[in-house]
Design a protein around this motif. Structure first.
Motif, short mmCIF file in Angstrom:
data_model
loop_
_atom_site.label_atom_id
_atom_site.label_comp_id
_atom_site.label_asym_id
_atom_site.label_seq_id
_atom_site.Cartn_x
_atom_site.Cartn_y
_atom_site.Cartn_z
N ALA A 71 46.14 37.51 41.29
CA ALA A 71 46.85 37.71 40.03
C ALA A 71 47.40 36.38 39.50
CB ALA A 71 47.98 38.71 40.22
N GLN A 72 47.88 35.54 40.39
CA GLN A 72 48.40 34.24 40.01
C GLN A 72 47.29 33.37 39.43
OE1 GLN A 72 49.74 31.90 43.32
NE2 GLN A 72 51.28 30.84 42.09
N MET A 73 46.12 33.37 40.07
CA MET A 73 45.00 32.58 39.58
C MET A 73 44.50 33.09 38.23
SD MET A 73 44.41 30.10 41.48
CE MET A 73 45.07 29.54 43.01
N ALA A 74 44.50 34.41 38.05
CA ALA A 74 44.07 34.98 36.78
C ALA A 74 45.04 34.59 35.67
CB ALA A 74 43.98 36.50 36.89
N LEU A 75 46.31 34.59 35.97
CA LEU A 75 47.32 34.20 34.98
C LEU A 75 47.18 32.72 34.62
CD1 LEU A 75 49.83 35.05 33.37
CD2 LEU A 75 51.20 34.30 35.32
N MET A 76 46.92 31.88 35.60
CA MET A 76 46.75 30.46 35.35
C MET A 76 45.46 30.20 34.56
SD MET A 76 48.07 28.79 38.92
CE MET A 76 47.56 27.16 38.47
N ALA A 77 44.40 30.98 34.79
CA ALA A 77 43.15 30.81 34.06
C ALA A 77 43.30 31.16 32.59
CB ALA A 77 42.06 31.67 34.70
N LYS A 78 44.21 32.08 32.29
CA LYS A 78 44.45 32.46 30.90
C LYS A 78 45.41 31.52 30.19
CE LYS A 78 43.69 37.40 31.54
NZ LYS A 78 44.30 38.74 31.49
N GLY A 79 45.92 30.54 30.93
CA GLY A 79 46.84 29.57 30.33
C GLY A 79 48.30 29.97 30.47
N GLY A 80 48.59 30.88 31.34
CA GLY A 80 49.96 31.32 31.55
C GLY A 80 50.75 30.32 32.36
N VAL A 81 52.05 30.38 32.25
CA VAL A 81 52.94 29.48 32.99
C VAL A 81 53.60 30.28 34.09
CG1 VAL A 81 54.92 27.96 32.81
CG2 VAL A 81 53.33 28.15 30.91
N LEU A 82 53.66 29.69 35.27
CA LEU A 82 54.30 30.37 36.39
C LEU A 82 55.79 30.18 36.36
CD1 LEU A 82 51.78 29.63 39.22
CD2 LEU A 82 52.09 31.72 37.95
#
Length: 82
Positions: A71-82
């Motif tokens: 889920a973290q990798m998917a969020l980062m691939a979409k340009g999301g910020v952790l």
């Protein structure tokens, strides 16, 4: 120690000659020690197997960790910020 070196496939995994317990290797003593450890494990109910169920807190289970990482990798691939 010669017998021990024959069973090792890679030289990286051979014990160093200066390591404690390898200078005067005694196969009988090693077998006796293994039997003692086995009997103590039986006596106190200790097991060597691992469980994939995780602990009481599900966040430490392997399945949760893998899902969280995906889920973290998917969020980062979409340009999301952790």
């Amino acid at each position: 120690m010669e017998n021990q070196q024959d069973t090792v496939t890679s030289p990286i995994h051979r014990p160093c000659p200066d390591m404690p317990g390898t200078a005067n290797f005694n196969a009988e003593l090693t077998k006796r020690s293994a039997k003692i450890v086995h009997s103590l494990r039986e006596k106190f109910g200790l097991t060597t197997g691992c469980s994939t169920a995780g602990g009481k807190d599900f966040r430490f289970s392997r399945t949760y960790q893998v899902q969280a990482r995906r889920a973290q990798m998917a969020l980062m691939a979409k340009g999301g910020v952790l």
